[in-house]
Write an enzyme that holds these catalytic residues in place. Structure first.
Site, PDB file in Angstrom:
ATOM      1  N   CYS A   1      20.033 -34.869  43.968  1.00 49.64           N
ATOM      2  CA  CYS A   1      18.882 -35.799  43.670  1.00 49.64           C
ATOM      3  C   CYS A   1      17.775 -34.972  43.940  1.00 49.64           C
ATOM      4  O   CYS A   1      17.616 -34.145  44.771  1.00 49.64           O
ATOM      5  CB  CYS A   1      19.128 -37.208  44.799  1.00 49.64           C
ATOM      6  SG  CYS A   1      17.828 -38.319  44.386  1.00 49.64           S
ATOM      7  N   HIS A   5      14.712 -44.399  42.658  1.00 49.08           N
ATOM      8  CA  HIS A   5      14.540 -43.774  41.804  1.00 49.08           C
ATOM      9  C   HIS A   5      13.154 -44.182  40.828  1.00 49.08           C
ATOM     10  O   HIS A   5      13.094 -45.402  40.782  1.00 49.08           O
ATOM     11  CB  HIS A   5      15.633 -43.426  40.831  1.00 49.08           C
ATOM     12  CG  HIS A   5      16.801 -42.953  41.448  1.00 49.08           C
ATOM     13  ND1 HIS A   5      17.886 -42.872  41.143  1.00 49.08           N
ATOM     14  CD2 HIS A   5      16.888 -42.067  42.782  1.00 49.08           C
ATOM     15  CE1 HIS A   5      18.625 -42.140  41.958  1.00 49.08           C
ATOM     16  NE2 HIS A   5      18.021 -41.807  43.126  1.00 49.08           N
ATOM     17  N   GLU A  64       6.644 -41.836  37.768  1.00 45.29           N
ATOM     18  CA  GLU A  64       5.037 -42.206  38.468  1.00 45.29           C
ATOM     19  C   GLU A  64       4.086 -41.398  37.515  1.00 45.29           C
ATOM     20  O   GLU A  64       4.361 -40.222  37.428  1.00 45.29           O
ATOM     21  CB  GLU A  64       5.085 -41.936  39.894  1.00 45.29           C
ATOM     22  CG  GLU A  64       5.360 -43.092  40.741  1.00 45.29           C
ATOM     23  CD  GLU A  64       4.946 -42.893  42.154  1.00 45.29           C
ATOM     24  OE1 GLU A  64       5.555 -43.901  42.965  1.00 45.29           O
ATOM     25  OE2 GLU A  64       4.059 -42.247  42.463  1.00 45.29           O
ATOM     26  N   SER A  88       1.641 -39.050  47.039  1.00 44.28           N
ATOM     27  CA  SER A  88       2.639 -38.175  46.982  1.00 44.28           C
ATOM     28  C   SER A  88       1.892 -36.597  47.150  1.00 44.28           C
ATOM     29  O   SER A  88       0.716 -36.669  47.017  1.00 44.28           O
ATOM     30  CB  SER A  88       3.378 -38.289  45.784  1.00 44.28           C
ATOM     31  OG  SER A  88       4.098 -39.489  45.816  1.00 44.28           O
ATOM     32  N   HIS A  91      11.431 -34.985  52.487  1.00 42.21           N
ATOM     33  CA  HIS A  91      11.679 -35.218  51.010  1.00 42.21           C
ATOM     34  C   HIS A  91      11.004 -36.542  50.553  1.00 42.21           C
ATOM     35  O   HIS A  91      11.243 -36.953  49.312  1.00 42.21           O
ATOM     36  CB  HIS A  91      13.126 -35.492  50.816  1.00 42.21           C
ATOM     37  CG  HIS A  91      13.811 -36.581  50.886  1.00 42.21           C
ATOM     38  ND1 HIS A  91      13.782 -37.340  52.142  1.00 42.21           N
ATOM     39  CD2 HIS A  91      14.421 -37.588  50.080  1.00 42.21           C
ATOM     40  CE1 HIS A  91      14.475 -38.596  52.128  1.00 42.21           C
ATOM     41  NE2 HIS A  91      14.799 -38.421  50.750  1.00 42.21           N
ATOM     42  N   GLY A  92      10.292 -37.229  51.452  1.00 48.01           N
ATOM     43  CA  GLY A  92       9.804 -38.648  51.160  1.00 48.01           C
ATOM     44  C   GLY A  92       9.183 -39.342  52.366  1.00 48.01           C
ATOM     45  O   GLY A  92       9.163 -38.604  53.390  1.00 48.01           O
TER      46      GLY A  92
END
Lengths: 490, 143
Positions: A107, A212, A215, A394, A413-414
């Site tokens: 991913c 998922h 954007e 982000s 990662h986020g």
């Protein structure tokens, strides 16, 4: 759980014995290394609310683990390993654990820049999102538009982005700007189960669901103009596109198959683990090598999945803006994998050694000069992409030398969730979230209104704080902050 | 005395299912998986019937493989089910064996609720608790 503060943003759990209930019996396990947590107080408080620290302490018990087991600033409870977790085990005798990579093998995230500005995109956004939504299959059970044969699928599994380049779905630059050049060479399609192939053959080039997304983002702030320029980001309000998805059912089935295979084998090697999901075998065994090869194949599928989505995104932009690629740019800035296992060289107690680095919900962030970097990014460090929620920022960062010292060259990662999906559904209405985001200038198009509620921005940690921890620790340097203006969710 | 509900888990879905027998609890657990995929099971008609036979080395692995089978069937045949009759779970030599008949139909996003894709079944914090009062199962689905 006794968590000690070592210094600003660094916490540690010292090795100790863990008492764990397994199939009704209490068993004792010993942590072999300390747990490191990279967090500020806000984040640590949230991490402590679920079983993240139990899970990463279990990881510290894996035989052959070196230095420390790491929970990054986005860490939250997962299965087996926590998400936002990194562990390095001895390359020969240390463990290989499919659960340390997870079901969604490879991913990852891609960032594609454009030459457009917010004012060019704003009015036409509904058309653009419609076009992307039509062109890129998304949502529950989404199937790709390609009708590929099983021998094509084998090509994808064996050759990764080289397949996409041959078929005209990729530009040469896409391979250069992708982690591992979009191709893991240990792949072997022949050992992938028929079940995995059957599940995935129709799914190549589809987004899936859950967290998922695709954007459309605008540049909100540039922190380092020189580096940003080298990455093709030159001004505020410039438009970029971020894609987050993985290897679909191919990866899910490979992990399921390997987990079952490895848990049966581990009895032969007298290995015990505190959570059955951590099933593992030493790297130098046939079962581990078989998994690594299957994982590489699934990773190649993941690279191609994001590539096809990129290809169709480019088509949608060209159709909607009636301009060609040269004018629109649409070059890949970089693509990262955040669920993967790599054999890498790291320093432990002043000694260089090869380790099996498990990154589960963790982004590689190699510093300037690292041999794995593409030539044009050698001086600036590896771009590390850290997406937020559909209502928050982000980040585009670059890796720094300190990452090698602190986190085996890894960052978050986020944002990392704080609220369960069921609670999010009880707390939010999908349509209301959509309306609130629209007031903030963010248009959302989703295959499921239920998924919008589950993915509500309030269900996640504050991305700015998550990234600031890595930035303050000098694991990465923040380069650009983006905010979403259009979102496609599965 | 049978049913299921979801417990709080930060990222994935943890379901708690129960029944008077192991068969009943397994069946409830499968329904809890189906409900994640499509939230209103009443909308599923019975146009397809399948029989499933699963073998595994212990009960946890049996449940893991049984539930994984539904994900496989969903991806390959697009089928969802709301009737899950587990006819038997037997221990034969050192192996457990499950036989079930399931009924449902092809998933249709215009007819059925569109839920979330389940990536996989996990062993994480898996727990099958059998007592004189019945059987309780805890399991995590990866989303």
């Amino acid at each position: 759980m006794n968590v000690n503060k070592i210094e600003e943003n660094i916490y540690e759990i010292t090795p100790k014995a863990l008492m764990v209930r397994l199939q009704g019996k209490i068993e004792r396990f010993q942590m072999n290394v300390p747990v490191r947590i990279y967090a500020n107080e806000y984040i640590l408080e949230r991490i402590k609310q679920d079983r993240t620290l139990d899970q990463i302490s279990n990881v510290a018990c894996l035989p052959g683990i070196r230095k420390h087991a790491i929970a990054l600033s986005d860490a939250h409870q997962g299965y087996g390993f926590c998400i936002g977790g990194v562990a390095g085990t001895d390359a020969e005798t240390g463990m290989i654990s499919p659960g340390g990579v997870g079901y969604d093998i490879n991913c990852g995230v891609r960032l594609i820049r454009t030459s457009l500005e917010e004012k060019d995109v704003k009015k036409i956004m509904p058309n653009l999102l419609d076009s992307i939504f039509r062109n890129i299959p998304s949502g529950l059970g989404s199937k790709g538009k390609l009708n590929i044969s099983y021998s094509d699928l084998d090509d994808v599994l064996n050759n990764g982005l080289n397949w996409a380049l041959d078929k005209g779905y990729a530009l040469e630059n896409d391979l250069k700007h992708c982690e591992e050049n979009g191709f893991l060479m240990d792949a072997n399609a022949d050992i992938i189960s028929q079940k995995a192939k059957q599940r995935a053959i129709k799914q190549l080039g589809s987004l899936g669901s859950g967290n998922h997304f695709i954007e459309i983002q605008r540049v909100d702030e540039i922190y380092n103009e020189n580096i940003a320029k080298k990455l093709g980001i030159i001004k505020k309000n410039q438009i970029a596109v971020m894609v987050h998805t993985g290897s679909r059912a191919l990866g899910h089935q490979v992990c399921t198959d390997s987990l079952r295979n490895i848990e049966k084998a581990m009895k032969n090697y007298q290995i015990r683990v505190p959570d059955r999901e951590l099933a593992c075998v030493p790297a130098n065994t046939p079962e581990a090598q078989n998994y690594l090869s299957q994982m590489a194949s699934a990773a190649n599928f993941g690279f191609c999945n994001r590539q096809l989505i990129t290809h169709w995104l480019r088509e949608s932009f060209q159709n909607v803006f009636k301009e060609d690629l040269d004018a629109l740019d649409l070059n890949l800035i970089y693509g990262v994998c955040h669920n993967i296992l790599k054999i890498e060289e790291h320093e432990v107690n002043g000694e260089k050694m090869m380790l099996n680095i498990h990154r589960k919900g963790a982004t590689r962030a190699f510093p300037p000069g690292h041999p794995e970097l593409p030539q044009d990014y050698k001086e600036i460090g590896q771009p590390a992409l850290i997406p937020g929620t559909m209502g928050s920022a982000s980040y585009l960062c670059v890796g720094k030398p300190k990452a090698m010292e602190l986190s085996f060259g890894s960052t978050a990662h986020g944002s990392g969730r704080v609220m369960s999906r069921s609670k999010a559904k009880r707390s939010y209405w999908g349509n209301q979230i959509k309306e609130e985001l629209s007031k903030k200038g963010i248009l959302v198009k989703a295959a499921s209104i239920q998924v919008i509620a589950e993915e509500a921005p309030g269900a996640y940690k504050d991305i700015d704080q998550v990234v600031n921890v890595s930035h303050e620790l000098d694991i990465v340097e923040k380069v650009v902050r983006f905010v979403p203006i259009g979102v496609v969710k599965g | 005395m049978k049913g299921f509900r979801y417990l709080d888990h930060t990222a994935d879905i943890q379901s708690l299912s129960w029944g008077r027998t192991l068969e009943e609890a397994f069946s409830q657990c499968a329904l809890s998986l189906m409900t994640v995929i499509t939230s209103n099971l009443e909308k599923i008609s019975h146009t397809v019937e399948k029989s499933l036979k699963i073998k595994a080395e212990d009960k946890e692995a049996l449940l893991f493989d049984f539930l994984s089978e539904f994900l496989f069937i969903f991806d390959v045949e697009g089928l969802v089910f709301n009737e899950i009759n587990i006819e038997s779970i037997n221990k034969i030599n050192n192996e457990y064996e499950l036989e079930a008949i399931v009924r449902g139909e092809e998933f249709d996003k215009n007819k059925h609720e569109v839920g979330t894709e389940v990536k996989a079944i996990t062993y994480s914090f898996i727990n099958i608790e059998e007592s004189t009062e019945g059987v309780k199962i805890k399991i995590v689905f990866d989303i």
